[in-house]
Design an enzyme around this catalytic site. Structure first.
Site, PDB file in Angstrom:
ATOM      1  N   PHE A 192     126.658  74.411   5.525  1.00 17.99           N
ATOM      2  CA  PHE A 192     125.270  74.432   5.099  1.00 17.99           C
ATOM      3  C   PHE A 192     124.901  73.050   4.563  1.00 17.99           C
ATOM      4  O   PHE A 192     125.606  72.493   3.729  1.00 17.99           O
ATOM      5  CB  PHE A 192     125.039  75.490   4.021  1.00 17.99           C
ATOM      6  CG  PHE A 192     123.592  75.831   3.865  1.00 17.99           C
ATOM      7  CD1 PHE A 192     122.969  76.737   4.718  1.00 17.99           C
ATOM      8  CD2 PHE A 192     122.831  75.223   2.875  1.00 17.99           C
ATOM      9  CE1 PHE A 192     121.621  77.036   4.591  1.00 17.99           C
ATOM     10  CE2 PHE A 192     121.480  75.517   2.730  1.00 17.99           C
ATOM     11  CZ  PHE A 192     120.883  76.425   3.590  1.00 17.99           C
ATOM     12  N   VAL A 193     123.788  72.508   5.062  1.00 20.16           N
ATOM     13  CA  VAL A 193     123.389  71.155   4.652  1.00 20.16           C
ATOM     14  C   VAL A 193     121.968  71.143   4.098  1.00 20.16           C
ATOM     15  O   VAL A 193     121.160  72.020   4.408  1.00 20.16           O
ATOM     16  CB  VAL A 193     123.500  70.147   5.828  1.00 20.16           C
ATOM     17  CG1 VAL A 193     124.937  69.934   6.233  1.00 20.16           C
ATOM     18  CG2 VAL A 193     122.657  70.604   7.021  1.00 20.16           C
ATOM     19  N   GLU A 197     112.204  70.497  15.413  1.00 14.36           N
ATOM     20  CA  GLU A 197     112.947  71.397  14.533  1.00 14.36           C
ATOM     21  C   GLU A 197     113.925  70.589  13.682  1.00 14.36           C
ATOM     22  O   GLU A 197     114.385  69.531  14.092  1.00 14.36           O
ATOM     23  CB  GLU A 197     113.675  72.425  15.425  1.00 14.36           C
ATOM     24  CG  GLU A 197     114.634  73.369  14.762  1.00 14.36           C
ATOM     25  CD  GLU A 197     114.020  74.331  13.768  1.00 14.36           C
ATOM     26  OE1 GLU A 197     113.319  73.865  12.868  1.00 14.36           O
ATOM     27  OE2 GLU A 197     114.280  75.547  13.874  1.00 14.36           O
ATOM     28  N   ASP A 198     114.231  71.101  12.499  1.00 12.95           N
ATOM     29  CA  ASP A 198     115.178  70.389  11.636  1.00 12.95           C
ATOM     30  C   ASP A 198     116.617  70.638  12.072  1.00 12.95           C
ATOM     31  O   ASP A 198     117.418  69.727  12.196  1.00 12.95           O
ATOM     32  CB  ASP A 198     114.979  70.771  10.157  1.00 12.95           C
ATOM     33  CG  ASP A 198     115.020  72.280   9.897  1.00 12.95           C
ATOM     34  OD1 ASP A 198     115.111  73.071  10.860  1.00 12.95           O
ATOM     35  OD2 ASP A 198     114.953  72.671   8.717  1.00 12.95           O
ATOM     36  N   LYS A 240     124.286  72.896  15.094  1.00 13.60           N
ATOM     37  CA  LYS A 240     125.654  73.379  14.854  1.00 13.60           C
ATOM     38  C   LYS A 240     126.188  74.087  16.102  1.00 13.60           C
ATOM     39  O   LYS A 240     127.147  74.844  16.029  1.00 13.60           O
ATOM     40  CB  LYS A 240     125.668  74.362  13.667  1.00 13.60           C
ATOM     41  CG  LYS A 240     125.223  73.766  12.341  1.00 13.60           C
ATOM     42  CD  LYS A 240     125.255  74.803  11.217  1.00 13.60           C
ATOM     43  CE  LYS A 240     124.559  74.325   9.975  1.00 13.60           C
ATOM     44  NZ  LYS A 240     124.403  75.387   8.959  1.00 13.60           N
ATOM     45  N   ASP A 284     116.300  72.531   2.988  1.00  8.83           N
ATOM     46  CA  ASP A 284     116.386  73.036   1.614  1.00  8.83           C
ATOM     47  C   ASP A 284     117.467  74.089   1.439  1.00  8.83           C
ATOM     48  O   ASP A 284     117.962  74.678   2.400  1.00  8.83           O
ATOM     49  CB  ASP A 284     115.057  73.692   1.231  1.00  8.83           C
ATOM     50  CG  ASP A 284     114.873  75.043   1.924  1.00  8.83           C
ATOM     51  OD1 ASP A 284     114.989  75.096   3.172  1.00  8.83           O
ATOM     52  OD2 ASP A 284     114.646  76.058   1.239  1.00  8.83           O
ATOM     53  N   ARG A 332     114.868  69.143  -0.666  1.00  9.13           N
ATOM     54  CA  ARG A 332     114.190  68.655   0.547  1.00  9.13           C
ATOM     55  C   ARG A 332     113.964  67.144   0.530  1.00  9.13           C
ATOM     56  O   ARG A 332     114.022  66.490   1.554  1.00  9.13           O
ATOM     57  CB  ARG A 332     112.821  69.328   0.705  1.00  9.13           C
ATOM     58  CG  ARG A 332     112.880  70.788   1.105  1.00  9.13           C
ATOM     59  CD  ARG A 332     111.504  71.249   1.591  1.00  9.13           C
ATOM     60  NE  ARG A 332     111.364  72.692   1.561  1.00  9.13           N
ATOM     61  CZ  ARG A 332     111.776  73.514   2.531  1.00  9.13           C
ATOM     62  NH1 ARG A 332     112.361  73.027   3.604  1.00  9.13           N
ATOM     63  NH2 ARG A 332     111.620  74.814   2.429  1.00  9.13           N
ATOM     64  N   ASP A 354     120.971  76.469  14.083  1.00 11.02           N
ATOM     65  CA  ASP A 354     122.198  77.075  13.561  1.00 11.02           C
ATOM     66  C   ASP A 354     122.643  78.172  14.535  1.00 11.02           C
ATOM     67  O   ASP A 354     123.406  77.919  15.459  1.00 11.02           O
ATOM     68  CB  ASP A 354     121.913  77.594  12.147  1.00 11.02           C
ATOM     69  CG  ASP A 354     123.135  78.209  11.483  1.00 11.02           C
ATOM     70  OD1 ASP A 354     124.225  78.144  12.075  1.00 11.02           O
ATOM     71  OD2 ASP A 354     123.004  78.750  10.382  1.00 11.02           O
ATOM     72  N   LYS A 369     109.197  74.431   6.979  1.00 15.96           N
ATOM     73  CA  LYS A 369     108.842  73.175   6.360  1.00 15.96           C
ATOM     74  C   LYS A 369     109.911  72.120   6.639  1.00 15.96           C
ATOM     75  O   LYS A 369     109.720  70.944   6.396  1.00 15.96           O
ATOM     76  CB  LYS A 369     108.756  73.350   4.839  1.00 15.96           C
ATOM     77  CG  LYS A 369     107.825  74.417   4.347  1.00 15.96           C
ATOM     78  CD  LYS A 369     107.987  74.536   2.814  1.00 15.96           C
ATOM     79  CE  LYS A 369     107.353  75.801   2.318  1.00 15.96           C
ATOM     80  NZ  LYS A 369     107.730  76.059   0.899  1.00 15.96           N
ATOM     81  N   GLY A 370     111.058  72.562   7.117  1.00 20.39           N
ATOM     82  CA  GLY A 370     112.243  71.697   7.184  1.00 20.39           C
ATOM     83  C   GLY A 370     112.086  70.443   8.023  1.00 20.39           C
ATOM     84  O   GLY A 370     112.791  69.460   7.814  1.00 20.39           O
TER      85      GLY A 370
HETATM   86  P1  IMP Z   1     118.804  79.660  13.275  1.00 18.42           P
HETATM   87  O1  IMP Z   1     117.731  80.635  13.660  1.00 18.42           O
HETATM   88  O2  IMP Z   1     120.038  80.363  12.777  1.00 18.42           O
HETATM   89  O3  IMP Z   1     119.102  78.665  14.356  1.00 18.42           O
HETATM   90  O4  IMP Z   1     118.289  78.894  12.008  1.00 18.42           O
HETATM   91  C1  IMP Z   1     117.337  77.917  12.084  1.00 18.42           C
HETATM   92  C2  IMP Z   1     116.624  77.702  10.761  1.00 18.42           C
HETATM   93  O5  IMP Z   1     117.419  78.061   9.639  1.00 18.42           O
HETATM   94  C3  IMP Z   1     116.316  76.233  10.607  1.00 18.42           C
HETATM   95  O6  IMP Z   1     115.025  75.965  11.060  1.00 18.42           O
HETATM   96  C4  IMP Z   1     116.466  76.006   9.115  1.00 18.42           C
HETATM   97  O7  IMP Z   1     115.229  76.173   8.474  1.00 18.42           O
HETATM   98  C5  IMP Z   1     117.435  77.059   8.645  1.00 18.42           C
HETATM   99  N1  IMP Z   1     118.812  76.529   8.522  1.00 18.42           N
HETATM  100  C6  IMP Z   1     119.863  76.732   9.334  1.00 18.42           C
HETATM  101  N2  IMP Z   1     120.960  76.092   8.926  1.00 18.42           N
HETATM  102  C7  IMP Z   1     120.597  75.443   7.790  1.00 18.42           C
HETATM  103  C8  IMP Z   1     121.312  74.563   6.888  1.00 18.42           C
HETATM  104  O8  IMP Z   1     122.495  74.224   7.035  1.00 18.42           O
HETATM  105  N3  IMP Z   1     120.571  74.088   5.847  1.00 18.42           N
HETATM  106  C9  IMP Z   1     119.270  74.403   5.631  1.00 18.42           C
HETATM  107  N4  IMP Z   1     118.566  75.192   6.460  1.00 18.42           N
HETATM  108  C10 IMP Z   1     119.229  75.716   7.526  1.00 18.42           C
HETATM  109 MG    MG Z   2     114.642  76.470   5.812  1.00 16.72          MG
END
Ligand code: IMP
Ligand code: MG
Length: 175
Positions: free
Chosen positions: A151-152, A98-99, A130, A158, A164, A102, A42-43
Site C-alpha cells: 500500500f502506497v 488514473e493514479d 501492481k 491517500d 495526498r 491494484d 481524487k488520487g
Molecule cells: P483497484 O480497483 O483495486 O484497481 O483499485 C484502484 C483504486 O484503489 C485506485 O484508484 C486508488 O484510489 C485505490 N488504491 C489502490 N491501491 C492503492 C494504494 O496502494 N494506495 C492508495 N490507494 C490505492
Molecule cells: Mg483512493
C-alpha cells in the site's frame, strides 16, 4: 491499527522524469485534435496537473469520481459512480488518467461504463500499477511504474484522506 510513513518508494525527481516520458508516449500514440482527458478523482490530481501541462493546450479535462475502497486498504469489489462526467464523450478520443491499478476492478468497470457512451477511442494512463506483482492480466496503454504489492501514499494517493500532498510515493508501516 494505525500507520505512519515507512520509506520513499519513488522520489519526486523520478516521478517528474517519468511523467515527462509518459507525456511523450501519449503524444506519439494518440494523434487527436481534441483529446478529452478524464481524470479519476481524487488520487490522480497531481499526476493530472503535471501530465496535462505537457499535452497540447487544446486537450480538455473532465472529472469522474468512483468509490470502491470506502477508506480502507483493499477494494470492496463494488464500484460506485460518485460524480459523473460533465460532458458527453460520444465520438471523442478519451484518455483516462488514473493514479494506481491494484486489483483492476475500478478500471475494468470504468472502461465498460464509458464505452456504453460511444467514445471514438479509450486509452488509459496509470502512474502506478501492481499488475505484475499480482499477476493480473489487464490491458493498460500507458504505465508509469510497476510497483510491489504494497500500500502506497503520496503524490495524490491517500490513506484515509491523509498523505495526498507528499511530492513522492511512500509506503506505510504499522505502529
Ligand atoms: P483497484 O480497483 O483495486 O484497481 O483499485 C484502484 C483504486 O484503489 C485506485 O484508484 C486508488 O484510489 C485505490 N488504491 C489502490 N491501491 C492503492 C494504494 O496502494 N494506495 C492508495 N490507494 C490505492
Ligand atoms: Mg483512493
Amino acid at each position: 491499527m494505525s500507520y505512519e510513513l515507512d520509506r520513499i518508494l519513488i522520489s519526486e525527481e523520478d516521478i517528474q522524469k517519468r511523467v515527462r516520458e509518459l507525456a511523450k508516449e501519449v503524444l506519439a500514440s494518440i494523434q487527436s485534435e481534441r483529446l478529452l482527458v478524464v481524470a479519476i478523482l481524487k488520487g490522480s490530481l497531481y499526476f493530472l496537473a503535471d501530465l496535462t501541462r505537457l499535452l497540447p493546450p487544446t486537450c480538455e479535462i473532465d472529472f469522474i469520481q468512483v468509490s470502491s475502497y470506502h477508506g480502507g486498504k483493499s477494494s470492496s469489489g463494488v464500484v460506485q459512480i460518485r460524480k459523473d462526467l460533465d460532458q458527453s464523450i460520444e465520438g471523442r478520443d478519451v484518455l483516462i488518467v488514473e493514479d494506481i491499478v491494484d486489483s483492476g476492478i475500478t478500471l475494468q468497470y470504468l472502461r465498460k461504463f464509458l464505452k456504453t457512451r460511444k467514445p471514438k477511442s479509450v486509452a488509459v494512463v496509470s502512474l502506478l500499477s501492481k499488475r505484475q506483482a499480482k499477476n493480473i492480466v489487464l490491458p493498460l496503454e500507458f504505465v508509469g511504474f510497476e510497483i510491489p504489492d504494497e500500500f502506497v501514499v503520496g503524490y495524490g494517493l491517500d490513506y484515509g484522506e491523509l498523505y495526498r500532498g507528499l511530492p513522492y510515493i511512500a509506503t506505510l508501516r504499522e505502529v
